[in-house]
Design a protein around this motif. Structure first.
Motif, PDB file in Angstrom:
ATOM      1  N   PRO A 159      25.360  45.051  33.182  1.00 49.52           N
ATOM      2  CA  PRO A 159      26.753  45.346  33.537  1.00 49.52           C
ATOM      3  C   PRO A 159      26.887  45.613  35.032  1.00 49.52           C
ATOM      4  O   PRO A 159      25.957  46.078  35.687  1.00 49.52           O
ATOM      5  CB  PRO A 159      27.050  46.619  32.741  1.00 49.52           C
ATOM      6  CG  PRO A 159      25.716  47.294  32.628  1.00 49.52           C
ATOM      7  CD  PRO A 159      24.697  46.191  32.543  1.00 49.52           C
ATOM      8  N   ILE A 160      28.038  45.285  35.575  1.00 51.25           N
ATOM      9  CA  ILE A 160      28.366  45.595  36.957  1.00 51.25           C
ATOM     10  C   ILE A 160      29.870  45.879  37.003  1.00 51.25           C
ATOM     11  O   ILE A 160      30.641  45.232  36.289  1.00 51.25           O
ATOM     12  CB  ILE A 160      27.974  44.448  37.919  1.00 51.25           C
ATOM     13  CG1 ILE A 160      28.094  44.897  39.362  1.00 51.25           C
ATOM     14  CG2 ILE A 160      28.731  43.191  37.641  1.00 51.25           C
ATOM     15  CD1 ILE A 160      27.458  43.942  40.359  1.00 51.25           C
ATOM     16  N   SER A 161      30.259  46.870  37.775  1.00 54.71           N
ATOM     17  CA  SER A 161      31.682  47.182  37.867  1.00 54.71           C
ATOM     18  C   SER A 161      32.080  47.355  39.327  1.00 54.71           C
ATOM     19  O   SER A 161      31.257  47.653  40.184  1.00 54.71           O
ATOM     20  CB  SER A 161      32.018  48.437  37.069  1.00 54.71           C
ATOM     21  OG  SER A 161      31.304  49.540  37.562  1.00 54.71           O
ATOM     22  N   PHE A 162      33.361  47.169  39.584  1.00 50.16           N
ATOM     23  CA  PHE A 162      33.920  47.227  40.921  1.00 50.16           C
ATOM     24  C   PHE A 162      35.147  48.131  40.908  1.00 50.16           C
ATOM     25  O   PHE A 162      35.778  48.307  39.877  1.00 50.16           O
ATOM     26  CB  PHE A 162      34.308  45.823  41.391  1.00 50.16           C
ATOM     27  CG  PHE A 162      33.160  44.855  41.378  1.00 50.16           C
ATOM     28  CD1 PHE A 162      32.303  44.763  42.450  1.00 50.16           C
ATOM     29  CD2 PHE A 162      32.924  44.052  40.281  1.00 50.16           C
ATOM     30  CE1 PHE A 162      31.233  43.888  42.446  1.00 50.16           C
ATOM     31  CE2 PHE A 162      31.857  43.166  40.260  1.00 50.16           C
ATOM     32  CZ  PHE A 162      31.009  43.085  41.345  1.00 50.16           C
ATOM     33  N   GLN A 163      35.499  48.671  42.054  1.00 53.90           N
ATOM     34  CA  GLN A 163      36.677  49.532  42.128  1.00 53.90           C
ATOM     35  C   GLN A 163      37.967  48.723  42.063  1.00 53.90           C
ATOM     36  O   GLN A 163      38.974  49.210  41.580  1.00 53.90           O
ATOM     37  CB  GLN A 163      36.638  50.368  43.403  1.00 53.90           C
ATOM     38  CG  GLN A 163      35.586  51.435  43.350  1.00 53.90           C
ATOM     39  CD  GLN A 163      35.692  52.399  44.518  1.00 53.90           C
ATOM     40  OE1 GLN A 163      36.485  52.196  45.424  1.00 53.90           O
ATOM     41  NE2 GLN A 163      34.895  53.441  44.467  1.00 53.90           N
ATOM     42  N   ALA A 164      37.943  47.509  42.537  1.00 53.12           N
ATOM     43  CA  ALA A 164      39.117  46.640  42.498  1.00 53.12           C
ATOM     44  C   ALA A 164      38.839  45.475  41.549  1.00 53.12           C
ATOM     45  O   ALA A 164      37.692  45.099  41.323  1.00 53.12           O
ATOM     46  CB  ALA A 164      39.424  46.117  43.888  1.00 53.12           C
ATOM     47  N   SER A 165      39.887  44.900  40.989  1.00 47.91           N
ATOM     48  CA  SER A 165      39.746  43.732  40.121  1.00 47.91           C
ATOM     49  C   SER A 165      39.392  42.515  40.963  1.00 47.91           C
ATOM     50  O   SER A 165      40.025  42.251  41.980  1.00 47.91           O
ATOM     51  CB  SER A 165      41.047  43.474  39.378  1.00 47.91           C
ATOM     52  OG  SER A 165      41.346  44.552  38.542  1.00 47.91           O
ATOM     53  N   ILE A 166      38.366  41.770  40.525  1.00 46.43           N
ATOM     54  CA  ILE A 166      37.949  40.564  41.247  1.00 46.43           C
ATOM     55  C   ILE A 166      37.708  39.435  40.254  1.00 46.43           C
ATOM     56  O   ILE A 166      37.537  39.657  39.056  1.00 46.43           O
ATOM     57  CB  ILE A 166      36.703  40.800  42.121  1.00 46.43           C
ATOM     58  CG1 ILE A 166      35.500  41.206  41.284  1.00 46.43           C
ATOM     59  CG2 ILE A 166      36.971  41.844  43.175  1.00 46.43           C
ATOM     60  CD1 ILE A 166      34.221  41.298  42.090  1.00 46.43           C
TER      61      ILE A 166
END
Length: 50
Positions: free
Chosen positions: A20-27
């Protein structure tokens, strides 16, 4: 259709399970692939979101 998500999963060559990987903004998926290539030095085999 281009999906923009914050939480993505990717799998590299030789791996059985996704990471899994997550980001603060939607990409988008293309942006995820580009970032992973810069971070890891290889292209992921699969990238998807749930």
């Amino acid at each position: 259709m281009i999906a923009h998500r914050r939480h993505w999963y990717y799998r590299l060559a030789g791996q059985s399970y996704a990471q899994p990987i997550s980001f603060q903004a939607s990409i988008s998926a293309r942006q995820v692939k580009d970032l992973l290539k810069r971070m890891l030095g290889v292209d992921p085999i699969e990238v998807w979101s749930r």
